[in-house]
Design a protein around this motif. Structure first.
Motif, PDB file in Angstrom:
ATOM      1  N   GLY A   3      -7.706   0.169   3.821  1.00  0.00           N
ATOM      2  CA  GLY A   3      -6.387   0.918   3.687  1.00  0.00           C
ATOM      3  C   GLY A   3      -5.495   0.510   2.422  1.00  0.00           C
ATOM      4  O   GLY A   3      -5.138   1.650   1.925  1.00  0.00           O
ATOM      5  N   SER A   4      -5.571  -0.612   2.066  1.00  0.00           N
ATOM      6  CA  SER A   4      -4.700  -1.018   0.990  1.00  0.00           C
ATOM      7  C   SER A   4      -5.538  -0.367  -0.427  1.00  0.00           C
ATOM      8  O   SER A   4      -4.505   0.184  -1.504  1.00  0.00           O
ATOM      9  N   ALA A   7      -4.556   3.273  -0.366  1.00  0.00           N
ATOM     10  CA  ALA A   7      -2.981   3.403  -0.896  1.00  0.00           C
ATOM     11  C   ALA A   7      -2.946   3.173  -2.339  1.00  0.00           C
ATOM     12  O   ALA A   7      -2.281   4.227  -3.096  1.00  0.00           O
ATOM     13  N   VAL A  99       5.724  -2.035   0.588  1.00  0.00           N
ATOM     14  CA  VAL A  99       4.595  -2.492   0.695  1.00  0.00           C
ATOM     15  C   VAL A  99       4.261  -3.548   1.695  1.00  0.00           C
ATOM     16  O   VAL A  99       3.653  -3.530   2.628  1.00  0.00           O
ATOM     17  N   THR A 101       6.185  -5.133   3.677  1.00  0.00           N
ATOM     18  CA  THR A 101       6.693  -5.063   5.305  1.00  0.00           C
ATOM     19  C   THR A 101       5.850  -4.248   6.081  1.00  0.00           C
ATOM     20  O   THR A 101       5.853  -4.415   7.104  1.00  0.00           O
ATOM     21  N   GLN A 102       4.576  -3.604   5.390  1.00  0.00           N
ATOM     22  CA  GLN A 102       3.785  -2.912   6.184  1.00  0.00           C
ATOM     23  C   GLN A 102       2.820  -3.810   7.066  1.00  0.00           C
ATOM     24  O   GLN A 102       2.245  -3.185   7.927  1.00  0.00           O
ATOM     25  N   GLY A 103       2.619  -4.780   6.463  1.00  0.00           N
ATOM     26  CA  GLY A 103       1.517  -5.758   6.953  1.00  0.00           C
ATOM     27  C   GLY A 103       0.554  -6.197   6.292  1.00  0.00           C
ATOM     28  O   GLY A 103       0.011  -7.377   6.533  1.00  0.00           O
ATOM     29  N   PRO A 104      -0.170  -5.870   5.143  1.00  0.00           N
ATOM     30  CA  PRO A 104      -1.098  -6.302   4.514  1.00  0.00           C
ATOM     31  C   PRO A 104      -0.581  -7.643   3.942  1.00  0.00           C
ATOM     32  O   PRO A 104       0.877  -7.797   3.427  1.00  0.00           O
ATOM     33  N   GLY A 105      -1.129  -8.631   3.759  1.00  0.00           N
ATOM     34  CA  GLY A 105      -0.931  -9.763   2.943  1.00  0.00           C
ATOM     35  C   GLY A 105      -0.618  -9.792   1.561  1.00  0.00           C
ATOM     36  O   GLY A 105      -1.025  -8.861   0.967  1.00  0.00           O
ATOM     37  N   ARG A 106       0.255 -10.656   0.979  1.00  0.00           N
ATOM     38  CA  ARG A 106       0.457 -10.529  -0.370  1.00  0.00           C
ATOM     39  C   ARG A 106      -0.909 -10.472  -1.370  1.00  0.00           C
ATOM     40  O   ARG A 106      -0.946  -9.734  -2.157  1.00  0.00           O
TER      41      ARG A 106
ATOM     42  N   VAL B  84      11.595 -10.589   7.782  1.00  0.00           N
ATOM     43  CA  VAL B  84      10.514  -9.841   7.480  1.00  0.00           C
ATOM     44  C   VAL B  84       9.561 -10.455   6.388  1.00  0.00           C
ATOM     45  O   VAL B  84       8.659  -9.900   5.754  1.00  0.00           O
ATOM     46  N   GLY B  85       9.714 -11.673   6.155  1.00  0.00           N
ATOM     47  CA  GLY B  85       9.035 -12.413   4.983  1.00  0.00           C
ATOM     48  C   GLY B  85       8.934 -12.148   3.590  1.00  0.00           C
ATOM     49  O   GLY B  85       8.201 -12.711   3.020  1.00  0.00           O
ATOM     50  N   PRO B 104       0.964 -10.919   8.850  1.00  0.00           N
ATOM     51  CA  PRO B 104       0.604  -9.391   9.252  1.00  0.00           C
ATOM     52  C   PRO B 104       0.554  -9.200  10.689  1.00  0.00           C
ATOM     53  O   PRO B 104       0.814  -8.120  11.030  1.00  0.00           O
ATOM     54  N   LEU B 107       3.930  -8.371  11.352  1.00  0.00           N
ATOM     55  CA  LEU B 107       4.619  -7.417  10.650  1.00  0.00           C
ATOM     56  C   LEU B 107       3.913  -5.967  11.511  1.00  0.00           C
ATOM     57  O   LEU B 107       4.657  -4.769  11.250  1.00  0.00           O
ATOM     58  N   TYR B 135      -1.323   1.346   4.108  1.00  0.00           N
ATOM     59  CA  TYR B 135      -1.017  -0.290   4.229  1.00  0.00           C
ATOM     60  C   TYR B 135      -0.944  -0.648   5.487  1.00  0.00           C
ATOM     61  O   TYR B 135      -1.356  -1.775   5.731  1.00  0.00           O
ATOM     62  N   ALA B 136      -0.232   0.155   6.244  1.00  0.00           N
ATOM     63  CA  ALA B 136       0.093  -0.332   7.713  1.00  0.00           C
ATOM     64  C   ALA B 136      -1.403  -0.098   8.617  1.00  0.00           C
ATOM     65  O   ALA B 136      -1.311  -0.738   9.631  1.00  0.00           O
TER      66      ALA B 136
END
Lengths: 276, 332
Positions: A3-4, A7, A99, A101-106, B84-85, B104, B107, B135-136
């Motif tokens: 997904g990342s 995107a 980006v 805050t959507q969930g993928p780790g850094r 939110v980190g 994750p 989030l 991304y989500a």
């Protein structure tokens, strides 16, 4: 992760700066062949013999030697700018926070950027040589010259070397974007480094104390990229030109090390710094 | 974020540096189910020694609309960024949706809009949301649903750079709704909106709060918070100075009584409700009592020959309370 990557690809594929850069690169290929054809077909009398030799480079057999010269510093500068825009822009627009805050780790986000950059550079490399191949076939067709391509291994090496140089400087731009958290400073400082600082530094080091510190220059990214380009030979060998600073293998290893180091710098900055 | 010496937010979420000794301050799992956000001693300092957020203890319960109220620069956005980190606290810890901020897993249950909506200007609204969905890890089918929810379907193919401020904010809310989150964190969502846009945004937040969502909304607009929030946390100079329901914050109900002779009225009211319940305000009497006593109060005063010229309920406005709590000068 998929997904990342999707995107990142969507962002890359729709970004006007990337389209303009690719268009510009293709325009450069057209210019190289069209201006070269005119210049070498109707040369000034004193340059006739040299022009005849150079014209060989416009035919399919000279594809690699003719095009790879355009990679350093022109292509490298282009990918450096695009890399800086890709990461610096995320800070400038504030989209990095969207980006993350959507969930993928850094780190996942960075890996997706690196993968897409690698794919993008591969596509640009393929387009660059494809455009050159088409242009060379047209030139050969106009002149009634036989179409004989370079050896497959040479083409493969040229594609690989071009990808490595473009990717390495793209990563430099990306890392600078993370360092400065904006595009403008990253682009400016990156270009000054590539075009001015490396050249001056390299010349200074090589000339300093009779070349005692030449080994330092052998580690510079620009010097290695230039040497890698030179390792493919030239259409006309200039006897006065300095020999390549390092061999092709040394250059590949050094640029590979730069790529890894730059990715690690980016990962460290993205992983540990606050995002405002 | 769990820091050395701090209690972890939830069993199984300990970091390597957290202690494993049971701590009475650690919230139980059952309590965590009720609290979607809990912070203890959350602190953020910046390089020059500025304490942006100072030992904030806050709780947001499941299903409520929580207003995070404070003047500009009070530390609202810094706190939300920590939740939110995006930034790391210097000390303290927080549990958000049962996880460390920024993880994750947490989030995935949070939708957020931090400060202004930030998207790629060259992409359309729809493509921006597709990027967000990718991304989500959300299917693209959800994109049009959230665009519809914020009334942006008609403008979905326009570039984000051509959107008005209100449309940008609504796209930000659409992105926040993408994951069907349990918890929505909205930072000043009405910023930059015209009055109609603000009203629409308030309606949207109220509607979301009535559904399955828990909403944490920060604002410096008191009326806004008063209209849409169940509970409020007031932050000033980085410190959470009060956390309670809006009703509690405004104080208990009271009656204003203007009557003559005043001293007789005061004596009678003191006998009825106790001396501590009767005070003086603006030349009248303030009686701390429920409004339902007003009829009886009026009848007894009249029977005693006291002429009542004014009898009405009084309650401190949230604005008054806010200025009291934050020490800000009213009207400045």
């Amino acid at each position: 992760m998929i997904g990342s990557i999707k995107a990142e690809w969507r962002k890359l594929a729709h970004r006007p700066a990337n389209m303009i850069a690719v268009g510009g690169l293709l325009a450069v290929v057209v210019l190289i062949y069209s201006v070269g054809y005119i210049e070498y077909t109707w040369p000034v009398a004193s340059q006739a013999a040299r022009a005849a030799l150079l014209k060989q480079g416009l035919y399919p057999g000279g594809l690699v030697k003719n095009l790879i010269d355009g990679v350093m510093p022109l292509g490298a500068a282009m990918t450096l700018v695009l890399g800086a825009l890709a990461t610096g822009g995320e800070y400038g627009w504030g989209t990095l926070k969207t980006v993350l805050t959507q969930g993928p780790g850094r780190i996942q986000t960075l890996v997706a950027k690196l993968v897409v950059a690698a794919l993008g550079v591969a596509l640009v490399t393929a387009l660059f040589y494809s455009a050159g191949a088409i242009a060379s076939m047209i030139v050969a067709g106009i002149d009634g010259h036989a179409i004989a391509w370079p050896a497959t291994i040479d083409v493969a090496k040229a594609l690989g070397a071009t990808w490595l140089i473009l990717y390495c400087f793209g990563l430099l731009g990306m890392a600078l974007g993370f360092v400065f958290r904006q595009s403008a400073a990253a682009v400016g400082i990156g270009l000054v480094y590539l075009v001015v600082v490396e050249t001056i530094l390299s010349r200074f080091i090589i000339g300093f104390r009779g070349g005692d510190y030449r080994w330092i220059a052998k580690g510079l990214s620009g010097a290695n990229a230039t040497a890698l380009v030179q390792s493919f030979g030239q259409i006309i060998v200039d006897p006065r030109a300095a020999a390549p600073l390092v061999g092709g293998t040394h250059a590949v290893v050094t640029l590979g090390a730069y790529a890894v180091a730059l990715a690690l710098v980016s990962a460290t900055l993205l992983r540990w710094r606050d995002v405002h | 974020m769990i820091l050395p010496g701090s209690p972890p937010p939830e069993g199984g979420q300990r970091s390597a540096c957290a202690t494993t000794t049971p701590d009475p301050a650690v919230p139980s799992v059952g309590r965590m189910e009720e609290l979607l956000i809990e912070t203890k001693g959350l602190t953020k300092r910046y390089g020059s020694g500025v304490v942006a957020v100072d030992s904030v203890d806050m709780t947001v319960r499941r299903g409520e609309v929580y207003g995070f109220l404070g003047p500009n620069g009070a530390g609202k956005t810094t706190t939300l960024r920590m939740l939110v980190g995006l930034i790391r606290p210097d000390s303290g810890w927080a549990s958000v949706a049962g996880n460390e901020p920024g993880k994750p897993a947490g989030l995935a249950r949070i939708g957020s809009l931090i400060e202004q909506a930030s998207f790629y200007p060259y992409l359309s609204g729809r493509n921006n949301l597709k990027v967000v969905a990718d991304y989500a890890g959300v299917a693209h089918e959800r994109v049009d649903a959230v665009l519809d929810e914020v009334d942006l379907l008609d403008a979905a193919n326009r570039r984000f750079s051509t959107y008005s401020t209100g449309m940008k904010q609504r796209l930000g809310v659409a992105a926040a709704l993408m994951k069907k989150p349990e918890l929505l964190i909205l930072d000043e969502p009405t910023n930059g909106l015209d009055p109609q846009g603000m009203a629409e945004m308030r309606m949207l937040i109220r509607r979301l709060g009535q559904g399955e969502h828990t909403v944490l909304v920060s604002s410096h607009l008191l009326g806004e918070v008063e209209q849409i929030c169940d509970r409020v946390g007031v932050i000033s100079h980085g410190r959470l100075v009060r956390e309670s329901t809006v009703r509690e914050l405004r104080g208990s109900a009271a009656l204003l009584v203007r009557a003559r002779p005043s001293d007789v009225a005061r004596q009678m009211l003191a006998e009825m409700f106790g001396p501590e319940a009767v005070g003086q305000v603006d030349g009248a009497l303030r009686v701390s009592t429920d409004l339902e006593h007003s009829a009886e109060l009026n009848a007894r005063l009249a029977k005693a020959g006291v002429a009542v010229s004014e009898l009405r309920p009084i309650q401190k406005s949230l604005e008054e309370v806010f200025f009291q709590l934050t020490g800000e000068e009213q009207g400045s």
